[in-house]
Design a protein around this motif. Structure first.
Motif, PDB file in Angstrom:
ATOM      1  N   ASP A  59      39.838  49.107  50.153  1.00  0.00           N
ATOM      2  CA  ASP A  59      38.872  49.222  49.057  1.00  0.00           C
ATOM      3  C   ASP A  59      39.576  48.906  47.741  1.00  0.00           C
ATOM      4  O   ASP A  59      39.918  49.800  46.961  1.00  0.00           O
ATOM      5  N   THR A 114      39.227  40.574  47.468  1.00  0.00           N
ATOM      6  CA  THR A 114      39.606  41.894  47.966  1.00  0.00           C
ATOM      7  C   THR A 114      40.929  41.833  48.730  1.00  0.00           C
ATOM      8  O   THR A 114      41.423  40.750  49.076  1.00  0.00           O
ATOM      9  N   GLU A 153      31.726  43.511  41.122  1.00  0.00           N
ATOM     10  CA  GLU A 153      30.996  43.307  42.370  1.00  0.00           C
ATOM     11  C   GLU A 153      31.171  44.489  43.323  1.00  0.00           C
ATOM     12  O   GLU A 153      30.342  44.711  44.213  1.00  0.00           O
ATOM     13  N   LEU A 154      32.244  45.258  43.146  1.00  0.00           N
ATOM     14  CA  LEU A 154      32.497  46.432  43.992  1.00  0.00           C
ATOM     15  C   LEU A 154      32.168  47.741  43.278  1.00  0.00           C
ATOM     16  O   LEU A 154      32.520  48.825  43.751  1.00  0.00           O
ATOM     17  N   ASP A 155      31.489  47.624  42.132  1.00  0.00           N
ATOM     18  CA  ASP A 155      31.123  48.813  41.339  1.00  0.00           C
ATOM     19  C   ASP A 155      32.342  49.632  40.937  1.00  0.00           C
ATOM     20  O   ASP A 155      32.307  50.871  40.944  1.00  0.00           O
ATOM     21  N   ARG A 205      40.185  51.752  44.485  1.00  0.00           N
ATOM     22  CA  ARG A 205      39.262  52.786  44.016  1.00  0.00           C
ATOM     23  C   ARG A 205      39.947  54.140  43.872  1.00  0.00           C
ATOM     24  O   ARG A 205      39.346  55.115  43.401  1.00  0.00           O
ATOM     25  N   ARG A 210      31.399  37.955  51.738  1.00  0.00           N
ATOM     26  CA  ARG A 210      31.641  37.960  50.296  1.00  0.00           C
ATOM     27  C   ARG A 210      33.082  37.550  49.991  1.00  0.00           C
ATOM     28  O   ARG A 210      33.869  38.301  49.437  1.00  0.00           O
ATOM     29  N   ILE A 239      34.712  37.597  46.362  1.00  0.00           N
ATOM     30  CA  ILE A 239      35.368  38.779  45.795  1.00  0.00           C
ATOM     31  C   ILE A 239      36.800  38.800  46.326  1.00  0.00           C
ATOM     32  O   ILE A 239      37.014  38.790  47.540  1.00  0.00           O
ATOM     33  N   SER A 269      35.505  40.665  40.171  1.00  0.00           N
ATOM     34  CA  SER A 269      35.685  41.276  41.490  1.00  0.00           C
ATOM     35  C   SER A 269      35.439  42.781  41.425  1.00  0.00           C
ATOM     36  O   SER A 269      34.755  43.346  42.285  1.00  0.00           O
TER      37      SER A 269
END
Length: 286
Positions: free
Chosen positions: A30, A151, A59-61, A95, A146, A149, A56
């Motif tokens: 994450d 990640t 897009e992942l809040d 996160r 996705r 993004i 990015s």
């Protein structure tokens, strides 16, 4: 001398750097990342990388944990502390550590984890591989939808790199619904009749910072560019092929699935674009 890294506001010897076992980057992948190249001690395309990082995260809040100026200052400090002349700065934001493992996102005020480190790569710009080109294989693209993004979910690209290594080549190109998407860690192109062809932007490929710059330089040099998907057969029948990435810049591809591309040697379009990109990017480096 130990490498100095950055972890959550501190500059530390790498041996002292620690992240919680409950960090969601470790448990859930994450998080997002960026890699910025360093040439002559300066950062290449930093503004583009900072802008994509913010996208990015959005897009992942996830909130941007600091301003672009603060991020630039950290990059510069790490380059200075580690005396990087040519190399890369890796940045990862997750996160954070919610204190335990849970699929649900933690509270919005959970402090993100911010990690940066440098990699010294002498000879990055003068990479001799650019004079001979690389060989690739094609494999099915079974990644999540996705890919735009950036990640840290890099397991399948890693497996693809290993599949290429097992096949005694350098990299792999992903194919979805009969069309090439991208390389394991790069955007891909073919050249036919002087026209540069590369897949258009969408959720299925990374919006490469080097890609954007190279296409801009190509158009400024009056080269024709067409953004559309292409097949492996079309790539094998092309005059040239190449890929772009932050660490390889513009790299010729001379063989695809055992078949030579064009003459089987790097072509003039890729060579010229590499030259232009390096020249112009160094002028704008910060």
């Amino acid at each position: 001398m130990s490498r100095i890294v950055y972890v959550n506001g501190e500059y530390l010897p790498e041996e002292e750097a620690k992240v919680s076992i409950f960090d969601r980057g470790f448990l859930m992948a994450d998080g997002v990342y960026e890699v910025t190249s360093v040439l002559a001690g300066k950062l290449i395309d930093f503004a583009g990388h900072a802008e994509r990082l913010a996208r990015s995260l959005g897009e992942l809040d996830m909130a941007m944990p600091m301003s672009a100026d603060e991020l630039l200052a950290i990059h510069r400090e790490l380059v200075a502390k580690n005396a990087i002349d040519e190399g890369m700065v890796y940045l990862q934001i997750t996160r954070g550590n919610p204190g335990d493992r849970d699929f649900a996102f933690p509270p919005a005020d959970t402090k993100p984890t911010v990690v940066l480190f440098t990699q010294s790569k002498p000879g990055l710009a003068a990479n001799p591989v650019a004079k001979v080109g690389i060989k690739v294989i094609s494999i099915p693209d079974i990644r999540w939808g996705r890919r735009d993004i950036k990640t840290v979910q890099l397991l399948y690209p890693s497996m693809a790199k290993m599949a290429a290594k097992k096949a005694h080549v350098d990299d792999a190109w992903f194919v979805e619904d009969g069309m090439v998407t991208e390389g394991t860690s790069n955007n891909v192109y073919i050249v036919k009749g002087g026209k540069i062809i590369t897949r258009h932007l969408g959720n299925d490929i990374l919006h490469g910072i080097t890609r954007a710059a190279v296409l801009r330089f190509a158009r400024e040099a009056q080269m024709e560019v067409e953004e559309r998907p292409f097949t492996i057969d079309e790539a094998q029948a092309a005059d040239e092929a190449f890929f772009t990435s932050a660490s390889a810049f513009v790299m010729p591809v001379v063989e695809i699935d055992g078949k030579p591309v064009g003459t089987g040697k790097p072509g003039s379009v890729a060579a010229r674009l590499r030259e232009i990109y390096l020249d112009e990017s160094l002028k704008a480096a910060v």
